[in-house]
Design a protein around this motif. Structure first.
Motif, PDB file in Angstrom:
ATOM      1  N   PRO A   5       4.117  17.507   0.141  1.00 31.75           N
ATOM      2  CA  PRO A   5       5.537  17.111   0.172  1.00 31.75           C
ATOM      3  C   PRO A   5       6.200  17.433  -1.154  1.00 31.75           C
ATOM      4  CG  PRO A   5       4.137  15.175  -0.096  1.00 31.75           C
ATOM      5  CD  PRO A   5       3.225  16.335   0.192  1.00 31.75           C
ATOM      6  N   GLU A   6       7.510  17.617  -1.128  1.00 34.24           N
ATOM      7  CA  GLU A   6       8.264  17.887  -2.352  1.00 34.24           C
ATOM      8  C   GLU A   6       8.151  16.700  -3.292  1.00 34.24           C
ATOM      9  OE1 GLU A   6       9.629  20.580  -3.435  1.00 34.24           O
ATOM     10  OE2 GLU A   6      11.194  21.340  -2.120  1.00 34.24           O
ATOM     11  N   SER A   7       8.053  16.973  -4.577  1.00 31.36           N
ATOM     12  CA  SER A   7       7.964  15.889  -5.551  1.00 31.36           C
ATOM     13  C   SER A   7       9.317  15.215  -5.701  1.00 31.36           C
ATOM     14  CB  SER A   7       7.492  16.425  -6.905  1.00 31.36           C
ATOM     15  OG  SER A   7       8.422  17.340  -7.421  1.00 31.36           O
ATOM     16  N   GLN A   8       9.281  13.944  -6.108  1.00 27.49           N
ATOM     17  CA  GLN A   8      10.520  13.219  -6.371  1.00 27.49           C
ATOM     18  C   GLN A   8      10.660  13.050  -7.871  1.00 27.49           C
ATOM     19  OE1 GLN A   8       9.627   9.648  -4.139  1.00 27.49           O
ATOM     20  NE2 GLN A   8       9.088   8.542  -5.964  1.00 27.49           N
ATOM     21  N   ASP A   9      11.881  12.819  -8.318  1.00 29.04           N
ATOM     22  CA  ASP A   9      12.143  12.750  -9.746  1.00 29.04           C
ATOM     23  C   ASP A   9      11.629  11.454 -10.358  1.00 29.04           C
ATOM     24  OD1 ASP A   9      15.363  14.336  -9.351  1.00 29.04           O
ATOM     25  OD2 ASP A   9      13.381  15.198  -9.647  1.00 29.04           O
ATOM     26  N   PHE A  10      11.033  11.563 -11.539  1.00 32.41           N
ATOM     27  CA  PHE A  10      10.666  10.429 -12.376  1.00 32.41           C
ATOM     28  C   PHE A  10       9.807   9.427 -11.614  1.00 32.41           C
ATOM     29  CE2 PHE A  10      12.073   6.808 -15.306  1.00 32.41           C
ATOM     30  CZ  PHE A  10      11.200   7.195 -16.287  1.00 32.41           C
ATOM     31  N   ASN A  28      19.232  10.299 -18.158  1.00 28.85           N
ATOM     32  CA  ASN A  28      18.656  11.348 -17.324  1.00 28.85           C
ATOM     33  C   ASN A  28      17.283  11.698 -17.898  1.00 28.85           C
ATOM     34  OD1 ASN A  28      17.974  13.747 -15.929  1.00 28.85           O
ATOM     35  ND2 ASN A  28      20.124  13.968 -15.370  1.00 28.85           N
ATOM     36  N   PRO A  29      16.226  11.024 -17.425  1.00 29.26           N
ATOM     37  CA  PRO A  29      14.894  11.231 -18.000  1.00 29.26           C
ATOM     38  C   PRO A  29      14.354  12.639 -17.811  1.00 29.26           C
ATOM     39  CG  PRO A  29      14.781   9.902 -16.005  1.00 29.26           C
ATOM     40  CD  PRO A  29      16.230  10.017 -16.349  1.00 29.26           C
ATOM     41  N   CYS A  30      14.776  13.337 -16.743  1.00 30.57           N
ATOM     42  CA  CYS A  30      14.260  14.690 -16.497  1.00 30.57           C
ATOM     43  C   CYS A  30      14.720  15.662 -17.583  1.00 30.57           C
ATOM     44  CB  CYS A  30      14.696  15.182 -15.131  1.00 30.57           C
ATOM     45  SG  CYS A  30      14.049  14.187 -13.770  1.00 30.57           S
ATOM     46  N   ILE A  31      15.983  15.537 -17.995  1.00 34.52           N
ATOM     47  CA  ILE A  31      16.492  16.393 -19.062  1.00 34.52           C
ATOM     48  C   ILE A  31      15.758  16.104 -20.357  1.00 34.52           C
ATOM     49  CG2 ILE A  31      18.512  16.827 -20.527  1.00 34.52           C
ATOM     50  CD1 ILE A  31      20.243  16.514 -18.030  1.00 34.52           C
ATOM     51  N   ARG A  32      15.546  14.834 -20.630  1.00 31.08           N
ATOM     52  CA  ARG A  32      14.825  14.420 -21.841  1.00 31.08           C
ATOM     53  C   ARG A  32      13.385  14.943 -21.820  1.00 31.08           C
ATOM     54  NH1 ARG A  32      16.740  11.561 -26.508  1.00 31.08           N
ATOM     55  NH2 ARG A  32      14.959  10.524 -27.456  1.00 31.08           N
ATOM     56  N   CYS A  33      12.749  14.835 -20.652  1.00 28.92           N
ATOM     57  CA  CYS A  33      11.365  15.291 -20.527  1.00 28.92           C
ATOM     58  C   CYS A  33      11.249  16.795 -20.745  1.00 28.92           C
ATOM     59  CB  CYS A  33      10.825  14.909 -19.151  1.00 28.92           C
ATOM     60  SG  CYS A  33       9.110  15.400 -18.872  1.00 28.92           S
ATOM     61  N   GLY A  70       0.783  -1.225   0.000  1.00 33.22           N
ATOM     62  CA  GLY A  70       0.000   0.000   0.000  1.00 33.22           C
ATOM     63  C   GLY A  70       0.813   1.272   0.000  1.00 33.22           C
ATOM     64  N   LYS A  71       2.103   1.154  -0.346  1.00 32.55           N
ATOM     65  CA  LYS A  71       2.973   2.329  -0.356  1.00 32.55           C
ATOM     66  C   LYS A  71       2.471   3.357  -1.355  1.00 32.55           C
ATOM     67  CE  LYS A  71       7.833   3.651  -0.774  1.00 32.55           C
ATOM     68  NZ  LYS A  71       9.211   3.187  -1.002  1.00 32.55           N
ATOM     69  N   LYS A  72       2.583   4.622  -0.992  1.00 34.25           N
ATOM     70  CA  LYS A  72       2.097   5.705  -1.853  1.00 34.25           C
ATOM     71  C   LYS A  72       3.260   6.530  -2.383  1.00 34.25           C
ATOM     72  CE  LYS A  72      -0.971   9.743  -1.775  1.00 34.25           C
ATOM     73  NZ  LYS A  72      -1.579   9.457  -3.077  1.00 34.25           N
ATOM     74  N   LEU A  73       3.146   6.918  -3.638  1.00 44.07           N
ATOM     75  CA  LEU A  73       4.162   7.777  -4.230  1.00 44.07           C
ATOM     76  C   LEU A  73       4.041   9.191  -3.667  1.00 44.07           C
ATOM     77  CD1 LEU A  73       3.899   6.751  -7.986  1.00 44.07           C
ATOM     78  CD2 LEU A  73       5.586   6.021  -6.339  1.00 44.07           C
ATOM     79  N   HIS A  74       5.145   9.907  -3.673  1.00 50.37           N
ATOM     80  CA  HIS A  74       5.134  11.296  -3.213  1.00 50.37           C
ATOM     81  C   HIS A  74       5.302  12.220  -4.414  1.00 50.37           C
ATOM     82  CE1 HIS A  74       5.176  10.047   0.945  1.00 50.37           C
ATOM     83  NE2 HIS A  74       6.219   9.288   0.709  1.00 50.37           N
ATOM     84  N   SER A  75       4.198  12.400  -5.141  1.00 49.90           N
ATOM     85  CA  SER A  75       4.193  13.323  -6.286  1.00 49.90           C
ATOM     86  C   SER A  75       5.350  13.074  -7.240  1.00 49.90           C
ATOM     87  CB  SER A  75       4.230  14.774  -5.778  1.00 49.90           C
ATOM     88  OG  SER A  75       3.095  15.051  -5.010  1.00 49.90           O
TER      89      SER A  75
END
Length: 381
Positions: free
Chosen positions: A220-225, A115-120, A57-62
């Motif tokens: 909460p602060e979002s996490q990458d990818f 680095n998916p963030c740069i690509r995105c 039941g773990k939840k993602l943090h944005s």
């Protein structure tokens, strides 16, 4: 070289704001509205609903990609409704799958660290999303986001030309600076892009958001990818190919589960026992090998990089000294940049750098302004 800060949106301007539901983009939308701009909020829809719930039941943090996208859109919708802001959700799922997810998997399977963030940023946030805005017939003066970076224009031409392109500079808050992630956005696109939070610290941003009673300030602060727990699912479209883990002398130390689960500099989760700490030194995709070494063996005095992006597409006409970053978490370090061949540049560090990873980006700065960047193809030990 001297630079001039690009002008920010003024009263009466129409501004499209890329909104994620987080405190930064939400505050940007409200600050611009308070300034007298006509604000239009847009959110990109990425989530295809193709990954199962996390265990226990773990939840993602944005995270950028995950099922909580629905909640993000609901919060953006509610915020825009409360403040009389026009709002649209733009579907970029197929582009995201091709340009980010498929790229991410292919790079890891090739033994590189993507680095998916740069690509995105280059293909989706400042690419497909803006294409979607244009296809809706929305006319705007500026596109703003909550990134911590700044847009500047040189006072004179760059690299001996007369071109004065819009360029990316570092933000005031060095601990939150995101210029590194943005280096591949073309200058032509940057001409209409602005980052209103460039002159604020993250602490000031939260203070302004709380003063305005923004619900986003409590998120909460979002996490990458995506979180590591989803890697198994992401790579389940093809079976992993186990292989040998070896040392620099070729001695077999153990077996790896598939090279996509390893990256240069990694220490934990290697599955080998040794009388000293060992780290991933390199990955040989052709031979399906993961090579381990001591920490001291991870130092590189230079690297080769290709697939470069230069402001206005103008390639430097000579070798030069600059500051470079080889990953987001690294501080810029002095280096010499020199042409290597028709496609590549060699970047030689003043001081050897640890764990230079092929697939990551090397970004080049002069006077805290990005003057270019490329993708690392080889670390020279």
């Amino acid at each position: 070289m001297k630079y001039i800060d690009a002008c920010l949106p003024q009263k009466g301007d129409t501004v499209v704001v890329g909104m994620s539901g987080g405190v930064d983009s939400t505050l940007v939308a409200l600050l611009l509205q308070e300034k007298g701009c006509r604000v239009i909020g847009v959110t990109m829809s990425l989530w295809k609903g193709d990954l199962p719930p996390l265990p226990d039941g773990k939840k993602l943090h944005s995270s950028c990609y995950g099922p909580d996208e629905t909640e993000d859109i609901e919060e953006c919708t509610q915020f825009c409704k409360e403040h009389g802001i026009e709002y649209h959700v733009i579907d970029v799922k197929e582009q995201y799958q091709k340009q980010v997810l498929d790229y991410f998997k292919a790079e890891y399977r090739a033994g590189r660290t993507p680095n998916p963030c740069i690509r995105c940023n280059s293909f989706i946030k400042f690419g497909a999303l803006l294409e979607g805005v244009q296809n809706m017939g929305i006319k705007y003066d500026y596109f703003c986001t909550g990134h911590y970076a700044k847009i500047v224009v040189p006072e004179s031409g760059i690299w001996g030309s007369e071109e004065r392109p819009h360029m990316i500079a570092c933000a005031l808050d060095a601990t939150k600076d995101q210029a590194y992630f943005l280096y591949r956005i073309p200058s032509a696109t940057l001409a209409k892009v602005r980052f209103p939070l460039a002159g604020y610290t993250k602490k000031e941003t939260f203070a302004m958001a709380r003063d305005r009673h923004l619900k986003a300030a409590e998120r909460p602060e979002s996490q990458d990818f995506i979180p590591p727990e989803y890697f198994e699912y992401l790579f389940s479209d093809k079976p992993s190919i186990p292989g040998d883990i070896i040392d620099l002398d070729g001695h077999v130390l153990g077996r790896h589960r598939g090279i996509e689960y390893y990256t240069v500099g990694q220490r934990r989760g290697l599955g080998v026992s040794a009388n000293r700490p060992l780290y991933v030194h390199s990955i040989d995709a052709q031979k399906n090998l993961v090579i381990l070494a001591d920490d001291s063996d991870l130092a590189s005095y230079s690297l080769l990089a290709d697939d470069f992006v230069w402001p206005a597409g103008i390639v430097p006409d000579c070798d030069f000294d600059a500051m470079v970053k080889i990953r987001l978490a690294s501080r810029p370090v002095p280096a010499h940049v020199a042409r290597y061949d028709d496609k590549s540049f060699q970047i030689t560090f003043e001081t050897p750098q640890r764990a230079v990873a092929p697939g990551q980006s090397v970004v080049i700065y002069k006077d805290s302004v990005i003057v270019g960047g490329g993708v690392i193809s080889k670390a020279i030990k």
